[in-house]
Scaffold this motif. Structure first.
Motif, PDB file in Angstrom:
ATOM      1  N   ASN A 277       0.777  -1.175  -0.138  1.00  0.00           N
ATOM      2  CA  ASN A 277       0.017   0.105   0.035  1.00  0.00           C
ATOM      3  C   ASN A 277       1.024   1.394   0.071  1.00  0.00           C
ATOM      4  O   ASN A 277       1.608   1.548   0.975  1.00  0.00           O
ATOM      5  CB  ASN A 277      -0.727  -0.043   1.113  1.00  0.00           C
ATOM      6  N   PRO A 278       0.599   2.171  -0.846  1.00  0.00           N
ATOM      7  CA  PRO A 278       1.540   3.105  -1.364  1.00  0.00           C
ATOM      8  C   PRO A 278       1.298   4.451  -0.341  1.00  0.00           C
ATOM      9  O   PRO A 278       2.036   5.437  -0.603  1.00  0.00           O
ATOM     10  CB  PRO A 278       1.811   3.605  -2.585  1.00  0.00           C
ATOM     11  N   LYS A 279       0.136   4.515   0.321  1.00  0.00           N
ATOM     12  CA  LYS A 279      -0.175   5.544   1.232  1.00  0.00           C
ATOM     13  C   LYS A 279       0.686   5.943   2.101  1.00  0.00           C
ATOM     14  O   LYS A 279       1.156   5.322   3.053  1.00  0.00           O
ATOM     15  CB  LYS A 279      -1.688   5.442   1.679  1.00  0.00           C
ATOM     16  N   ARG A 280       1.069   7.398   2.002  1.00  0.00           N
ATOM     17  CA  ARG A 280       1.835   7.917   2.917  1.00  0.00           C
ATOM     18  C   ARG A 280       1.208   7.868   4.254  1.00  0.00           C
ATOM     19  O   ARG A 280       1.828   8.132   5.406  1.00  0.00           O
ATOM     20  CB  ARG A 280       2.532   9.183   2.653  1.00  0.00           C
ATOM     21  N   ALA A 281      -0.065   8.495   4.019  1.00  0.00           N
ATOM     22  CA  ALA A 281      -1.068   8.355   5.632  1.00  0.00           C
ATOM     23  C   ALA A 281      -1.000   7.239   6.304  1.00  0.00           C
ATOM     24  O   ALA A 281      -1.107   7.172   7.430  1.00  0.00           O
ATOM     25  CB  ALA A 281      -2.293   8.879   5.111  1.00  0.00           C
TER      26      ALA A 281
END
Length: 319
Positions: A277-281
Motif C-alpha cells: 500500500n503506497p499511502k503515506r498517510a
C-alpha cells in the motif's frame, strides 16, 4: 474482452464461495441465483481440469488442490480488482485512511490512536467501519480498507501485521449471579456457565476453543446481534465477553462487568495492512501507533518467561 469478463465473474463466484462456505450465501452476497454460482464454479473447474470444492449438505469446502490453487491465485486476482477500481477513486483517496474494526476488544487503543493521529495530521480524513473476520484479507488486498484492527486474523501473504497492545478481558454477568460480588473471576469459576457469543461479531476462535477446552464455560455461538446477547445475559441465560475499554465505558442495566484473572485473561490488538500500500498517510498512522506503544513501554524488559513476560508487554491492561 467477453472471455476476460467471464473469467473474472467465475473467479468472483469461486472466492465468494470460499469466503462464505456456502453457495447459497455466496449467491446472496453477489445478488445472483445459487444455480448461477454453481454453474460458474463448475465452468472454472472444467477449464482448470481440477475439482476446487468438496460439496455436501453443509456447504462447500476447498479440496487440497483447490486450496493450493486459491492460495496461489487470490492475491493476483485481488490485485487486478484493485487496479481496475483505482481509476475511480481519484486523488482524494490519498488523503483518506479507511480503518476496519474486526473486534470489540482493543477499541480504546484505536480511539486514542485516531485522536492522536487527527491532531498530528488534520488534513487526513479517517473513515471507520466494521468488517467481518472472513472478509478482512480481501478488503485489505483490494484496498477497500487500508488497515484492519483485529485479534484473530492469521498472518497472510502480501500483508504486514503487528501487535500493538493487549487488553484485559471482562465478562458480563447478571447482577444476581453468584459471582457478581467477586472482585475478579477466572474461567474455571464460570465452568458451569454458558458463554454467549454473537454470530454477527468477530471472535477469536482460538481463544474461545482454549477457554472451553481448559475447564471454562461452554461457548455458544448465537444467531443474534450483540444487543440480543446482552438481553440474554440480563435474562440469566449466560454471560458475555468484552474488552476492558468497552466494559469500563458501557454500563448495562441489571448486569455487572467483572475482570477475568489468570490464564487467557488478555487479548491482543493486532493491526494488518497491505505491505505494498503506497499511502503515506497509512505509514504515518502505523508510525503513530508504534510511537504510542514505545511511549508506554517499560524501560526495562522482563527476562522471565511465562506470565511475567507477557504482562510486561501489555499496554492496555489496567495494573
Amino acid at each position: 474482452m467477453r472471455q476476460v469478463d467471464n473469467t473474472l465473474r467465475r473467479l468472483d463466484h469461486v472466492f465468494a464461495a470460499v469466503d462464505h462456505g456456502s453457495l447459497r450465501q455466496a449467491a446472496r452476497v453477489l445478488r445472483v441465483r445459487e444455480s448461477c454460482v454453481s454453474r460458474n464454479i463448475v465452468a472454472l473447474e472444467q477449464l482448470l481440469d481440477m475439482q476446487l470444492f468438496d460439496r455436501d449438505v453443509h456447504g462447500v469446502r476447498l479440496t487440497e488442490a483447490g486450496r493450493a490453487w486459491v492460495d496461489l491465485v487470490r492475491a493476483h486476482y485481488e490485485g487486478l480488482q484493485d487496479a481496475l477500481a483505482a481509476g475511480s477513486r481519484g486523488h482524494q483517496d490519498a488523503k483518506t485512511i479507511r480503518i476496519g474494526l474486526c473486534a470489540q476488544m482493543g477499541r480504546t487503543f484505536v480511539a486514542r490512536l485516531i485522536d492522536r493521529f487527527g491532531h498530528l495530521h488534520p488534513d487526513v480524513c479517517v473513515v471507520i467501519e466494521d468488517v467481518p473476520l472472513e472478509q478482512c484479507l480481501a478488503a485489505i488486498r483490494r484496498r477497500r480498507l487500508d488497515i484492519v484492527f483485529t485479534h484473530g486474523l492469521e498472518n497472510a501473504a502480501l500483508c504486514r501485521s503487528e501487535i500493538f497492545a493487549y487488553e484485559r478481558l471482562f465478562v458480563l454477568l447478571p447482577c444476581y449471579h453468584p459471582l457478581a460480588e467477586r472482585a475478579a473471576v477466572t474461567w474455571a469459576d464460570l465452568a458451569d456457565t454458558c458463554l454467549l457469543v454473537s454470530g454477527e461479531s468477530s471472535r477469536d476462535l482460538r481463544l474461545l476453543e482454549h477457554i472451553a477446552a481448559n475447564g471454562g464455560p461452554t461457548v455458544q455461538i448465537c444467531r443474534a446481534s450483540e444487543a440480543t446477547v446482552i438481553l440474554k445475559v440480563q435474562l440469566g441465560q449466560g454471560v458475555a465477553l468484552a474488552g476492558e475499554g468497552f466494559a469500563r465505558t458501557v454500563a448495562i442495566d441489571a448486569t455487572v462487568w467483572k475482570p477475568i484473572s489468570g490464564q487467557s485473561s488478555v487479548s491482543s490488538i493486532k493491526a494488518v495492512w497491505l505491505e505494498s500500500n503506497p499511502k503515506r498517510a497509512l505509514l504515518r498512522l502505523v508510525g503513530t501507533a508504534r510511537n504510542m506503544v514505545a511511549a508506554t513501554r517499560p524501560r526495562t524488559t522482563p527476562v522471565d518467561t511465562g506470565r511475567s513476560e507477557r504482562r510486561g508487554a501489555i499496554s492496555e491492561v489496567t495494573p
